[in-house]
Write a protein that holds these residues in place. Structure first.
Motif, PDB file in Angstrom:
ATOM      1  N   GLN A 179       0.943  -1.367  -0.006  1.00  0.00           N
ATOM      2  CA  GLN A 179      -0.046  -0.531   0.316  1.00  0.00           C
ATOM      3  C   GLN A 179       0.952   1.129  -0.274  1.00  0.00           C
ATOM      4  O   GLN A 179       0.316   2.285  -0.500  1.00  0.00           O
ATOM      5  CB  GLN A 179      -0.752   0.284   1.598  1.00  0.00           C
ATOM      6  CG  GLN A 179      -2.255  -1.088   1.324  1.00  0.00           C
ATOM      7  CD  GLN A 179      -2.683  -0.597  -0.215  1.00  0.00           C
ATOM      8  OE1 GLN A 179      -3.011  -0.083  -0.567  1.00  0.00           O
ATOM      9  NE2 GLN A 179      -3.299  -1.992  -0.964  1.00  0.00           N
ATOM     10  N   THR A 180       2.340   1.493   0.449  1.00  0.00           N
ATOM     11  CA  THR A 180       2.906   2.724   0.895  1.00  0.00           C
ATOM     12  C   THR A 180       3.773   2.783  -1.071  1.00  0.00           C
ATOM     13  O   THR A 180       3.847   3.901  -0.957  1.00  0.00           O
ATOM     14  CB  THR A 180       4.015   2.200   1.701  1.00  0.00           C
ATOM     15  OG1 THR A 180       4.983   1.215   0.984  1.00  0.00           O
ATOM     16  CG2 THR A 180       3.450   1.929   2.806  1.00  0.00           C
ATOM     17  N   VAL A 232       1.441   3.376  -3.293  1.00  0.00           N
ATOM     18  CA  VAL A 232       0.452   4.969  -3.641  1.00  0.00           C
ATOM     19  C   VAL A 232       0.751   5.825  -2.469  1.00  0.00           C
ATOM     20  O   VAL A 232       1.476   6.599  -2.481  1.00  0.00           O
ATOM     21  CB  VAL A 232      -0.800   4.032  -3.532  1.00  0.00           C
ATOM     22  CG1 VAL A 232      -1.911   5.463  -3.924  1.00  0.00           C
ATOM     23  CG2 VAL A 232      -1.450   3.124  -4.809  1.00  0.00           C
ATOM     24  N   SER A 233       1.107   5.533  -0.980  1.00  0.00           N
ATOM     25  CA  SER A 233       0.988   6.443  -0.234  1.00  0.00           C
ATOM     26  C   SER A 233       2.956   7.240  -0.481  1.00  0.00           C
ATOM     27  O   SER A 233       2.449   8.148   0.264  1.00  0.00           O
ATOM     28  CB  SER A 233       0.468   6.118   1.061  1.00  0.00           C
ATOM     29  OG  SER A 233       1.632   5.208   1.940  1.00  0.00           O
ATOM     30  N   ARG A 234       3.320   6.582  -0.674  1.00  0.00           N
ATOM     31  CA  ARG A 234       4.515   6.743  -0.197  1.00  0.00           C
ATOM     32  C   ARG A 234       5.739   6.929  -1.990  1.00  0.00           C
ATOM     33  O   ARG A 234       6.608   7.616  -1.998  1.00  0.00           O
ATOM     34  CB  ARG A 234       5.733   6.337   0.419  1.00  0.00           C
ATOM     35  CG  ARG A 234       4.845   5.774   1.885  1.00  0.00           C
ATOM     36  CD  ARG A 234       5.425   7.170   2.961  1.00  0.00           C
ATOM     37  NE  ARG A 234       3.675   7.933   2.977  1.00  0.00           N
ATOM     38  CZ  ARG A 234       3.122   8.855   3.014  1.00  0.00           C
ATOM     39  NH1 ARG A 234       3.807   9.510   3.846  1.00  0.00           N
ATOM     40  NH2 ARG A 234       1.527   9.705   3.112  1.00  0.00           N
ATOM     41  N   SER A 263       2.705  10.353  -6.324  1.00  0.00           N
ATOM     42  CA  SER A 263       2.461  12.097  -5.827  1.00  0.00           C
ATOM     43  C   SER A 263       1.186  12.350  -5.473  1.00  0.00           C
ATOM     44  O   SER A 263       0.572  11.782  -6.368  1.00  0.00           O
ATOM     45  CB  SER A 263       2.644  12.896  -6.719  1.00  0.00           C
ATOM     46  OG  SER A 263       1.856  14.304  -6.793  1.00  0.00           O
ATOM     47  N   PRO A 264       1.031  13.518  -4.510  1.00  0.00           N
ATOM     48  CA  PRO A 264       0.132  13.410  -3.197  1.00  0.00           C
ATOM     49  C   PRO A 264      -1.520  13.540  -4.442  1.00  0.00           C
ATOM     50  O   PRO A 264      -2.892  13.565  -4.043  1.00  0.00           O
ATOM     51  CB  PRO A 264      -0.428  14.177  -2.581  1.00  0.00           C
ATOM     52  CG  PRO A 264       1.295  13.697  -2.380  1.00  0.00           C
ATOM     53  CD  PRO A 264       2.033  13.397  -3.546  1.00  0.00           C
ATOM     54  N   HIS A 265      -0.934  14.226  -5.911  1.00  0.00           N
ATOM     55  CA  HIS A 265      -1.267  14.709  -6.737  1.00  0.00           C
ATOM     56  C   HIS A 265      -2.144  13.944  -7.868  1.00  0.00           C
ATOM     57  O   HIS A 265      -3.257  14.042  -8.468  1.00  0.00           O
ATOM     58  CB  HIS A 265      -1.125  16.080  -7.011  1.00  0.00           C
ATOM     59  CG  HIS A 265      -0.581  17.129  -6.437  1.00  0.00           C
ATOM     60  ND1 HIS A 265      -1.440  18.040  -5.610  1.00  0.00           N
ATOM     61  CD2 HIS A 265       0.562  17.327  -6.405  1.00  0.00           C
ATOM     62  CE1 HIS A 265      -0.261  18.890  -5.097  1.00  0.00           C
ATOM     63  NE2 HIS A 265       0.418  18.497  -5.461  1.00  0.00           N
ATOM     64  N   HIS A 266      -1.335  12.763  -7.569  1.00  0.00           N
ATOM     65  CA  HIS A 266      -2.297  12.095  -8.558  1.00  0.00           C
ATOM     66  C   HIS A 266      -3.364  10.845  -7.799  1.00  0.00           C
ATOM     67  O   HIS A 266      -3.029  10.398  -6.858  1.00  0.00           O
ATOM     68  CB  HIS A 266      -1.075  11.173  -9.663  1.00  0.00           C
ATOM     69  CG  HIS A 266      -0.676  12.217 -10.232  1.00  0.00           C
ATOM     70  ND1 HIS A 266       1.453  11.915 -11.167  1.00  0.00           N
ATOM     71  CD2 HIS A 266      -0.600  13.557 -10.550  1.00  0.00           C
ATOM     72  CE1 HIS A 266       1.157  13.287 -11.318  1.00  0.00           C
ATOM     73  NE2 HIS A 266       0.356  13.514 -11.744  1.00  0.00           N
ATOM     74  N   SER A 267      -3.469  10.010  -8.277  1.00  0.00           N
ATOM     75  CA  SER A 267      -4.267   8.565  -7.975  1.00  0.00           C
ATOM     76  C   SER A 267      -3.933   7.384  -8.573  1.00  0.00           C
ATOM     77  O   SER A 267      -3.510   7.417  -9.647  1.00  0.00           O
ATOM     78  CB  SER A 267      -5.773   8.981  -8.806  1.00  0.00           C
ATOM     79  OG  SER A 267      -5.996   9.031  -9.378  1.00  0.00           O
ATOM     80  N   GLU A 302      -2.439   7.943 -14.242  1.00  0.00           N
ATOM     81  CA  GLU A 302      -0.930   8.264 -14.635  1.00  0.00           C
ATOM     82  C   GLU A 302      -0.081   7.482 -14.783  1.00  0.00           C
ATOM     83  O   GLU A 302       0.950   6.470 -14.581  1.00  0.00           O
ATOM     84  CB  GLU A 302      -0.525   8.493 -13.021  1.00  0.00           C
ATOM     85  CG  GLU A 302      -1.359   9.762 -12.435  1.00  0.00           C
ATOM     86  CD  GLU A 302      -1.809  10.727 -13.178  1.00  0.00           C
ATOM     87  OE1 GLU A 302      -1.165  11.530 -13.423  1.00  0.00           O
ATOM     88  OE2 GLU A 302      -3.228  11.313 -12.789  1.00  0.00           O
ATOM     89  N   THR A 312      -4.419   2.927 -12.088  1.00  0.00           N
ATOM     90  CA  THR A 312      -3.842   4.895 -12.073  1.00  0.00           C
ATOM     91  C   THR A 312      -4.469   5.712 -13.565  1.00  0.00           C
ATOM     92  O   THR A 312      -5.312   4.218 -14.795  1.00  0.00           O
ATOM     93  CB  THR A 312      -2.173   4.581 -11.996  1.00  0.00           C
ATOM     94  OG1 THR A 312      -2.206   5.943 -11.864  1.00  0.00           O
ATOM     95  CG2 THR A 312      -1.762   3.708 -12.920  1.00  0.00           C
TER      96      THR A 312
END
Ligand code: NI
Length: 388
Positions: free
Chosen positions: A222-223, A225-227, A230-234, A265, A263
């Motif tokens: 899961q990290t 995505v979370s780490r 970019s927080p601006h991307h999904s 992106e 994703t």
């Protein structure tokens, strides 16, 4: 003055009872991906009856047809998908699936018949068309293999633009969701084999427990995505299968995890596999185990071209439809593969249902059949004019 737009609307309305009958015929007899033999035969006969030319698709299932305009111009492709799902229908409708365990639970029967309607409307107006409208009834969308096969069979040869849709239960009939840019996520698949050392449940120090390693991996993944994004991307990482062990008092020697990464992106899609490999191997190593990642690249994101989206907005307005900004989803669609090669646009067609796609009680409002037939006929006319 009677415009081609009003002609489409009026003729689609008069076709509506036939479209409903055809859709119910397909709905009663759903066929799974790459097994759409009867569906193919029905589509072929319905198109032939209407005087529409069939091309050789060179695939066991699916249909390719063409409406040639009297005037020269570009060729565009309208695409519908035709396969059903291994779902047991629970709608209780009088025209529910007659085949246990199979159901048109994603509404591809609706897509198919809408495009048959569009083809018929276009055929009636062939004298007015400047170019060629090719219509593809694609097999095996649910397995994400049909588009690739159709492209390899040459359906995009000479094609300037591609258009398609998915029904959308949340949108009311008469509404179409359109957006420029990503609409559906890229879909890739991963499989992780974890190798430990089996042993006695009471003597864990003599074993290397692949279940403990797998549990650590589920959290660590899961990290990515979370780490890692970019927080601006999904992006989404879902572990959907985790298998290991055979009884309560034996530490097994291996485990298997399977899942998917979604994703919008391209950059995240490009970088996640390497990051995942490093993470998987090093977490396993930290526990004294070994792990191997197998990555399978599947589908890019459905990504709508601004100009093609503009053409569809115009077409929707000309047909008196309400246009809303389409809400993207992390579901995937092999329509994306056409868009890798030619510009295109994929839209949400409002069908006002109560249940989501793939649900055993999935339904749609058939009033949307004539509406979407007229919309795609209009879209084809406008695309030919605009791209010519
Ligand atoms: Ni679908």
């Amino acid at each position: 003055m009677t415009t081609i737009s009003t002609t489409f609307r009026e003729q689609a309305a008069s076709l509506q009872p036939q479209l409903v009958a055809k859709r119910r015929e397909l709905h009663r007899h759903p066929e799974l991906s790459n097994e759409e033999f009867e569906t193919t035969a029905k589509i072929r006969s319905w198109l032939t009856e209407a005087g529409i030319e069939l091309l050789d698709l060179k695939l066991p299932t699916g249909v390719l047809a063409e409406v040639k305009g009297a005037k020269t111009g570009p060729t565009i492709l309208l695409r519908a998908d035709i396969d059903a799902l291994p779902v047991n229908e629970e709608t209780g409708l009088p025209f529910a699936s007659e085949i246990p365990g199979k159901m048109h639970a994603c509404g591809h029967d609706f897509h198919t018949v809408s495009m048959i309607g569009a083809a018929r409307l276009l055929q009636e107006q062939a004298d007015e068309l400047s170019g060629t409208v090719r219509i593809l009834f694609q097999p095996a969308e649910e397995l994400a293999v049909g588009a690739r096969a159709a492209i390899e069979a040459g359906v995009l040869e000479g094609v300037t633009a591609v258009f398609g849709m998915h029904n959308k239960p949340e949108l009311p009939v008469g509404t179409v969701g359109i957006r420029t840019g990503p609409l559906m996520a890229s879909v890739d698949r991963f499989e992780i084999d974890v190798f430990g050392k089996g042993g006695h449940a009471g003597i864990p120090d003599a074993a290397v427990d692949p279940i403990v390693v797998s549990s650590a991996l589920v959290g660590a993944l899961q990290t990515l995505v979370s780490r890692g994004v970019s927080p601006h991307h999904s992006a989404v990482v879902s572990v959907c299968k985790l298998q290991s062990g055979s009884t309560w008092n034996v530490i097994p020697d291996s485990a298997v995890l399977e899942g998917t990464v979604r994703t919008f992106e391209p950059e995240a899609r490009r970088t996640i596999p390497d990051k995942m490999k490093r993470l998987v191997e090093s977490v396993a190593e930290g526990y004294g185990a070994e792990a191997r990642l197998k990555w399978t690249t599947m589908l890019s994101a459905v990504n709508n071209d601004a100009r093609m989206a503009g053409i569809l907005r115009e077409a929707a307005s000309a047909q008196g439809l309400q246009v809303v900004e389409a809400v993207p989803t992390m579901g995937g669609e092999d329509f994306a593969l056409y868009q890798e090669r030619v510009p295109g646009c994929f839209v949400w067609m409002g069908t006002g249902g109560t249940e989501q796609w793939h649900h055993p009680k999935f339904t749609l409002n058939e009033d949307a059949l004539a509406i979407s037939a007229a919309f795609f006929a209009e879209a084809a006319v406008q695309a030919l004019e605009s791209l010519g």
